[in-house]
Design a protein around this motif. Structure first.
Motif, PDB file in Angstrom:
ATOM      1  N   ASP A   1     -25.041  74.276  97.511  1.00 50.92           N
ATOM      2  CA  ASP A   1     -26.402  75.018  98.116  1.00 50.92           C
ATOM      3  C   ASP A   1     -26.437  76.658  97.551  1.00 50.92           C
ATOM      4  O   ASP A   1     -25.418  76.640  96.707  1.00 50.92           O
ATOM      5  CB  ASP A   1     -26.059  74.715  99.202  1.00 50.92           C
ATOM      6  CG  ASP A   1     -26.500  73.768  99.946  1.00 50.92           C
ATOM      7  OD1 ASP A   1     -27.037  73.856 100.224  1.00 50.92           O
ATOM      8  OD2 ASP A   1     -25.344  72.691  99.899  1.00 50.92           O
ATOM      9  N   LYS A   2     -26.934  77.446  97.579  1.00 43.84           N
ATOM     10  CA  LYS A   2     -27.135  78.403  96.969  1.00 43.84           C
ATOM     11  C   LYS A   2     -27.595  79.036  98.480  1.00 43.84           C
ATOM     12  O   LYS A   2     -27.976  78.947  99.438  1.00 43.84           O
ATOM     13  CB  LYS A   2     -29.110  79.220  96.918  1.00 43.84           C
ATOM     14  CG  LYS A   2     -28.691  78.920  94.792  1.00 43.84           C
ATOM     15  CD  LYS A   2     -27.152  79.208  93.987  1.00 43.84           C
ATOM     16  CE  LYS A   2     -27.539  78.795  92.738  1.00 43.84           C
ATOM     17  NZ  LYS A   2     -28.876  79.948  91.923  1.00 43.84           N
TER      18      LYS A   2
ATOM     19  N   PRO B   1     -24.132  76.846  92.423  1.00 44.68           N
ATOM     20  CA  PRO B   1     -24.541  76.576  93.697  1.00 44.68           C
ATOM     21  C   PRO B   1     -23.118  76.341  94.362  1.00 44.68           C
ATOM     22  O   PRO B   1     -21.502  76.411  94.015  1.00 44.68           O
ATOM     23  CB  PRO B   1     -25.094  75.357  93.195  1.00 44.68           C
ATOM     24  CG  PRO B   1     -25.348  75.288  91.935  1.00 44.68           C
ATOM     25  CD  PRO B   1     -24.793  76.454  91.451  1.00 44.68           C
TER      26      PRO B   1
ATOM     27  N   VAL C   1     -29.124  71.190  95.198  1.00 39.82           N
ATOM     28  CA  VAL C   1     -29.375  72.112  93.489  1.00 39.82           C
ATOM     29  C   VAL C   1     -28.325  70.947  92.974  1.00 39.82           C
ATOM     30  O   VAL C   1     -27.017  70.646  93.610  1.00 39.82           O
ATOM     31  CB  VAL C   1     -28.622  73.329  93.573  1.00 39.82           C
ATOM     32  CG1 VAL C   1     -28.698  73.345  92.161  1.00 39.82           C
ATOM     33  CG2 VAL C   1     -29.565  74.208  94.803  1.00 39.82           C
TER      34      VAL C   1
ATOM     35  N   LYS D   1     -30.731  79.385 100.605  1.00 44.71           N
ATOM     36  CA  LYS D   1     -31.690  79.721  99.343  1.00 44.71           C
ATOM     37  C   LYS D   1     -32.674  78.611  99.570  1.00 44.71           C
ATOM     38  O   LYS D   1     -34.013  78.558  98.935  1.00 44.71           O
ATOM     39  CB  LYS D   1     -31.438  80.715  98.498  1.00 44.71           C
ATOM     40  CG  LYS D   1     -30.749  81.488  99.239  1.00 44.71           C
ATOM     41  CD  LYS D   1     -31.493  82.771 100.031  1.00 44.71           C
ATOM     42  CE  LYS D   1     -32.818  83.560  99.355  1.00 44.71           C
ATOM     43  NZ  LYS D   1     -33.972  84.007 100.630  1.00 44.71           N
ATOM     44  N   ASN D   2     -32.045  77.292  98.973  1.00 45.52           N
ATOM     45  CA  ASN D   2     -32.939  76.275  99.118  1.00 45.52           C
ATOM     46  C   ASN D   2     -33.078  75.234  99.988  1.00 45.52           C
ATOM     47  O   ASN D   2     -32.570  75.525 100.889  1.00 45.52           O
ATOM     48  CB  ASN D   2     -32.070  75.502  97.979  1.00 45.52           C
ATOM     49  CG  ASN D   2     -30.351  75.475  98.711  1.00 45.52           C
ATOM     50  OD1 ASN D   2     -29.300  75.870  98.993  1.00 45.52           O
ATOM     51  ND2 ASN D   2     -30.002  73.772  98.497  1.00 45.52           N
ATOM     52  N   LYS D   3     -34.398  74.924  99.830  1.00 41.94           N
ATOM     53  CA  LYS D   3     -35.426  73.869 100.841  1.00 41.94           C
ATOM     54  C   LYS D   3     -34.720  72.805 100.719  1.00 41.94           C
ATOM     55  O   LYS D   3     -34.717  71.581 101.466  1.00 41.94           O
ATOM     56  CB  LYS D   3     -36.230  74.123 100.061  1.00 41.94           C
ATOM     57  CG  LYS D   3     -37.242  74.806 100.670  1.00 41.94           C
ATOM     58  CD  LYS D   3     -38.050  75.573 100.915  1.00 41.94           C
ATOM     59  CE  LYS D   3     -39.150  77.035 101.322  1.00 41.94           C
ATOM     60  NZ  LYS D   3     -40.229  76.624 100.489  1.00 41.94           N
TER      61      LYS D   3
ATOM     62  N   TYR E   1     -23.862  64.802  99.249  1.00 42.68           N
ATOM     63  CA  TYR E   1     -24.421  65.853  99.618  1.00 42.68           C
ATOM     64  C   TYR E   1     -24.027  66.167 101.467  1.00 42.68           C
ATOM     65  O   TYR E   1     -24.201  64.619 101.871  1.00 42.68           O
ATOM     66  CB  TYR E   1     -25.510  66.284  99.924  1.00 42.68           C
ATOM     67  CG  TYR E   1     -26.697  67.371 100.116  1.00 42.68           C
ATOM     68  CD1 TYR E   1     -25.807  68.066 100.011  1.00 42.68           C
ATOM     69  CD2 TYR E   1     -27.622  67.125 100.896  1.00 42.68           C
ATOM     70  CE1 TYR E   1     -26.370  69.850  99.684  1.00 42.68           C
ATOM     71  CE2 TYR E   1     -27.921  68.554 100.986  1.00 42.68           C
ATOM     72  CZ  TYR E   1     -27.366  70.108 100.888  1.00 42.68           C
ATOM     73  OH  TYR E   1     -28.054  70.985 101.771  1.00 42.68           O
TER      74      TYR E   1
ATOM     75  N   SER F   1     -24.781  83.809  96.585  1.00 43.65           N
ATOM     76  CA  SER F   1     -24.746  82.576  95.129  1.00 43.65           C
ATOM     77  C   SER F   1     -25.661  82.912  94.131  1.00 43.65           C
ATOM     78  O   SER F   1     -26.556  83.271  93.611  1.00 43.65           O
ATOM     79  CB  SER F   1     -25.107  80.979  94.748  1.00 43.65           C
ATOM     80  OG  SER F   1     -24.252  80.740  96.978  1.00 43.65           O
TER      81      SER F   1
END
Length: 231
Positions: A191-192, A121, A179, A174-176, A131, A118
């Motif tokens: 998300d990434k 996002p 995004v 990759k995102n916690k 989400y 990505s």
């Protein structure tokens, strides 16, 4: 099918915050399409769009993009008629926020792809635009991701596809936390991701398509733009 990448040089008329970029850049393209009756209808239709764009780079670490500074936006496209139109119009287009000062085009070579990752996002819209993790499982997300690309492939090529294949061997987020992406006075949550693409014909066809039209949804708004590594 060919994937074209058009790099447009853009000068800012005023400072802009990062969160303003998705709407302003999408309008920059939309207003160009609106200058032609055929492409105005194209923009207004609800069908899949044959392009996806990223935001501006170089990235500003403080989130403030500066007045009079020149940045680059990449637009990827798979429809040659659209490519020709935007090449003739976008490089000299102007809005309240931006002045375009040229662009360059290239075709992304079609070679076996090892990885998609990505840049902007990936968005999966659901009930109330919430989400996806709040209402679906990871397995459902993965199915939606694959099904979306298959539908785009059929729409743009007119060809059927044997759907019994693995699109990727690994997906990594990759995102916690989700995004946020501004969209019509709300914030979409995305998300990434990194996808390790499977080494089969169908997966490779869809991975190449994803470069030109993006992953999942809101691609003409700048979401789901991915870069790649070849095998």
């Amino acid at each position: 099918m060919k994937v074209y990448e058009y790099k447009v040089k853009i000068k800012l008329k005023n400072d802009l915050q990062y969160y303003e970029l998705p709407d302003k850049l999408s309008y920059f393209i939309d207003s160009t399409l609106g200058e032609n009756e055929e492409f105005l209808k194209y923009h207004g239709n609800s069908h899949y769009k044959g392009y996806v764009h990223d935001f501006l780079y170089p990235i500003e670490s403080n989130g403030i993009y500066q007045k009079n500074k020149i940045y680059t936006m990449r637009i990827r496209m798979i429809e040659e008629k659209l490519v020709q139109y935007l090449m003739g119009k976008l490089a000299f287009h102007e809005t309240n926020e931006f002045i375009a000062i040229g662009g360059e085009i290239k075709i992304i070579p079609k070679r076996n792809i090892q990885q998609l990752y990505s840049i902007t996002p990936v968005i999966l819209k659901g009930p109330g635009q919430g989400y996806w993790r709040d209402w679906m499982t990871l397995e459902q997300f993965e199915k939606r991701l694959k099904d979306n690309l298959i539908k785009k492939y059929k729409f743009f090529t007119g060809n059927e596809l044997d759907e019994n294949f693995s699109l990727y061997n690994l997906i990594e987020f990759k995102n916690k936390v989700p995004v946020k992406v501004p969209y019509k006075n709300i914030r979409l949550l995305g998300d990434k991701v990194i996808l390790e693409i499977a080494d089969n014909k169908q997966a490779q066809e869809l991975a190449y398509l994803a470069l030109g039209v993006g992953l999942l949804e809101n691609n003409s708004r700048g979401c789901g733009f991915v870069n790649f590594k070849y095998m």
